[in-house]
Write a protein that holds these residues in place. Sequence first.
Motif, PDB file in Angstrom:
ATOM      1  N   CYS A 118       0.751  -1.153  -0.267  1.00  0.00           N
ATOM      2  CA  CYS A 118      -0.077   0.394  -0.213  1.00  0.00           C
ATOM      3  C   CYS A 118       0.987   1.402  -0.016  1.00  0.00           C
ATOM      4  O   CYS A 118       0.992   1.796   1.089  1.00  0.00           O
ATOM      5  CB  CYS A 118      -0.774   0.305   1.305  1.00  0.00           C
ATOM      6  N   GLU A 120       3.346   4.971  -1.419  1.00  0.00           N
ATOM      7  CA  GLU A 120       2.781   6.198  -1.391  1.00  0.00           C
ATOM      8  C   GLU A 120       1.829   6.152  -3.214  1.00  0.00           C
ATOM      9  O   GLU A 120       2.073   5.381  -3.929  1.00  0.00           O
ATOM     10  CB  GLU A 120       3.480   6.915  -1.307  1.00  0.00           C
ATOM     11  N   THR A 121       0.753   7.173  -3.619  1.00  0.00           N
ATOM     12  CA  THR A 121       0.587   7.705  -4.563  1.00  0.00           C
ATOM     13  C   THR A 121       1.420   7.500  -5.475  1.00  0.00           C
ATOM     14  O   THR A 121       0.858   6.366  -7.125  1.00  0.00           O
ATOM     15  CB  THR A 121      -0.827   8.683  -4.098  1.00  0.00           C
ATOM     16  N   HIS A 122       2.292   8.684  -5.939  1.00  0.00           N
ATOM     17  CA  HIS A 122       2.664   8.319  -7.078  1.00  0.00           C
ATOM     18  C   HIS A 122       3.453   6.844  -7.372  1.00  0.00           C
ATOM     19  O   HIS A 122       3.747   6.356  -7.975  1.00  0.00           O
ATOM     20  CB  HIS A 122       4.334   9.261  -6.897  1.00  0.00           C
ATOM     21  N   HIS A 124       2.465   4.041  -6.643  1.00  0.00           N
ATOM     22  CA  HIS A 124       1.003   3.139  -7.178  1.00  0.00           C
ATOM     23  C   HIS A 124       0.840   3.130  -8.912  1.00  0.00           C
ATOM     24  O   HIS A 124       0.335   2.599  -9.428  1.00  0.00           O
ATOM     25  CB  HIS A 124      -0.615   3.016  -5.933  1.00  0.00           C
ATOM     26  N   ILE A 125       0.792   4.602  -9.011  1.00  0.00           N
ATOM     27  CA  ILE A 125       0.884   5.152 -10.449  1.00  0.00           C
ATOM     28  C   ILE A 125       1.499   4.487 -11.318  1.00  0.00           C
ATOM     29  O   ILE A 125       1.673   4.083 -12.257  1.00  0.00           O
ATOM     30  CB  ILE A 125       0.653   6.885 -10.382  1.00  0.00           C
ATOM     31  N   ASP A 159      -4.206   1.650  -3.283  1.00  0.00           N
ATOM     32  CA  ASP A 159      -4.073   2.864  -2.998  1.00  0.00           C
ATOM     33  C   ASP A 159      -5.607   3.381  -3.048  1.00  0.00           C
ATOM     34  O   ASP A 159      -6.030   3.748  -4.057  1.00  0.00           O
ATOM     35  CB  ASP A 159      -3.352   4.001  -3.724  1.00  0.00           C
ATOM     36  N   ARG A 161      -6.885   6.380  -2.107  1.00  0.00           N
ATOM     37  CA  ARG A 161      -6.722   8.027  -2.456  1.00  0.00           C
ATOM     38  C   ARG A 161      -7.492   8.087  -4.011  1.00  0.00           C
ATOM     39  O   ARG A 161      -7.418   9.387  -4.568  1.00  0.00           O
ATOM     40  CB  ARG A 161      -5.409   8.058  -1.822  1.00  0.00           C
ATOM     41  N   LEU A 162      -7.176   6.954  -4.592  1.00  0.00           N
ATOM     42  CA  LEU A 162      -7.263   7.076  -6.392  1.00  0.00           C
ATOM     43  C   LEU A 162      -9.177   6.866  -6.667  1.00  0.00           C
ATOM     44  O   LEU A 162      -9.506   6.344  -5.530  1.00  0.00           O
ATOM     45  CB  LEU A 162      -6.354   6.349  -7.109  1.00  0.00           C
ATOM     46  N   ARG A 167      -7.845   2.095  -8.657  1.00  0.00           N
ATOM     47  CA  ARG A 167      -7.225   1.330  -6.236  1.00  0.00           C
ATOM     48  C   ARG A 167      -6.543   0.482  -6.640  1.00  0.00           C
ATOM     49  O   ARG A 167      -5.288   0.345  -5.861  1.00  0.00           O
ATOM     50  CB  ARG A 167      -7.959   1.554  -5.704  1.00  0.00           C
TER      51      ARG A 167
END
Length: 220
Positions: A118, A120-122, A124-125, A159, A161-162, A167
């Motif tokens: 899980c 950080e967003t960057h 995961h992207i 994630d 948050r997306l 996600r």
Amino acid sequence: MEEIVQGTAEWHALRLGKVTASRVADVIAKTKTGPSASRAKYAGELIAERLTGTPADRFTNAAMAWGTEQEPAARKTYEFYRDTDVEQVAFVLHQTIGDSGASPDGLVDVDGLVEIKCPETHTHIETLLGQAVPAKYVTQMQWQMACTGRAWCDFVSYDPRLPEPMRFFCKRVMRDAALIAELEREVVAFLNEVRGTVAQLQRIYDPQPADEAVNLRMAG
């Protein structure tokens, strides 16, 4: 017997002084001139753990805390996605290398595992765009398969948050017998070095008391 939960003091005690799957990458890390600094650092941690009986301090930050908090939701999402149940396990010793083991995020069916991140967003992207398992986790997953004898491991990146379709990412990695054999050779050599250094330090700084040495000579 009470089930041991990952992250607890009892779990750290199980792993004390042992090579674990998440650190095998440090064992095999090399530079152009030889073993890397991360390998030496990890050896030092295991040596200290064996000499003191105390787990090494583990660095934590907000991103790591986030990952731990989100893992149960990620596991439930995976169970829904694969239409299966995940069995949690604390620590599995390697089948032949007793001073090593793994803590997979779950056993799946009769021959699979799941490894959950899980990040950080960057990060995961980047995984979503690349549609591949980040290389730094492949070694960890192969060692988990080596320890459990399982045939495949699903890598999950999660994630919340997306937007919902973005996600969850899942990709299966199959067991690589040749890579596992190479890792096993490296881990055995590394553990022999650790044992040798522990023994050397004990000879220098914890020598046999003089009276015991005399008694042994007389007995001989």
